[in-house]
Design a protein around this motif. Structure first.
Motif: not given
Length: 263
Positions: A97-106
């Motif tokens: 979940t945290t990984a996806r949040a980071l990826a959404e912010r490139h």
């Protein structure tokens, strides 16, 4: 997960306002009914100066750890208001979940543990054993758990905190929730941190505590489950694999399948 796996279930959702919508939609898609009762509000640090000083000095660190989705949302925004995020800074997260949040912010993470997604799994990574002399910053909320920093310091790292947000207990009227409990409309409660669970117990009052402790509970860590046992929950808590919405729904469905073991 089978279609409509939560059919007929009323589920107490305690996520903060603004973070509960995806979870509630998924519950509805699976046939359940979501009852919202936020037990945490997320706001900026009481004193932003320490965070601003650390952000200005971010280039001196070798590794940044984001311990939650709130750490990503508030931390990355705080950095980008002031400067460019250092591209060479290695990034670690607790779970997907945290990984996806980071990826959404490139900002894709470089390190993420295998399940179960928790502090202990992160610290078990080989890279987290080779930290002597490294400078590490942990983005978190005010007053978070000390375990990661203490362990990394014991392994020779220099560790600082970037406290990017604070958690506040809201003042919500529990009357609609109590009415739903009295009418048998809530079958499962959820909580994603010890602080959330303690707030929930306090916020529902004496009458609500009687209902709450007799309601099956889904949490996201063994620490949460241990606290629930101490508080006197009747049913053995189900521990989701991580804090994400899909994992929480899967854990609720698993509890239904097991028929919620009485402690």
């Amino acid at each position: 997960m089978s279609p409509r796996s939560l059919l007929g279930l009323g589920i107490l959702v305690t996520r903060p306002e603004g973070q509960a919508d995806p979870f509630c939609r998924l519950i509805t898609e699976e046939g359940g009914t979501a009852f919202r009762f936020p037990v945490l509000e997320i706001g900026p640090p009481a004193d932003p100066a320490p965070l601003e000083r650390l952000i200005a000095d971010l280039d001196r660190f070798d590794l940044v750890i984001f311990v939650s989705i709130n750490a990503v949302e508030w931390g990355v925004e705080a950095v980008r208001r002031r400067r460019r995020f250092p591209p060479e800074l290695q990034r670690a997260v607790i779970g997907p979940t945290t990984a996806r949040a980071l990826a959404e912010r490139h900002l894709a993470p470089h390190l993420m543990p295998a399940p179960p997604y928790n502090s202990e799994s992160l610290l078990a990574l080989p890279e987290m054993h080779e930290v002597a002399g490294k400078r590490i910053v942990i983005f978190r909320g005010e007053g978070g758990r000390e375990h990661i920093a203490e362990t990394l310091r014991s392994r020779g790292a220099e560790v600082d905190y970037a406290e990017a947000y604070r958690r506040i207990r809201p003042n919500h009227d529990p009357a609609p929730l109590l009415r739903a409990w009295r009418e048998g409309e809530i079958q499962v409660a959820t909580a994603t941190s010890n602080e959330a669970l303690l707030n929930l117990v306090e916020m529902v009052g004496e009458e609500g505590r009687r209902y709450l402790l007799e309601t099956p509970l889904v949490v996201i860590s063994e620490r949460n489950a241990a606290l629930a046992r101490e508080l006197g929950f009747t049913f053995e808590p189900i521990v989701a694999q991580e804090a994400g919405d899909d994992a929480m729904v899967a854990a609720i469905a698993e509890g239904v399948r097991r028929q919620w073991t009485i402690r």
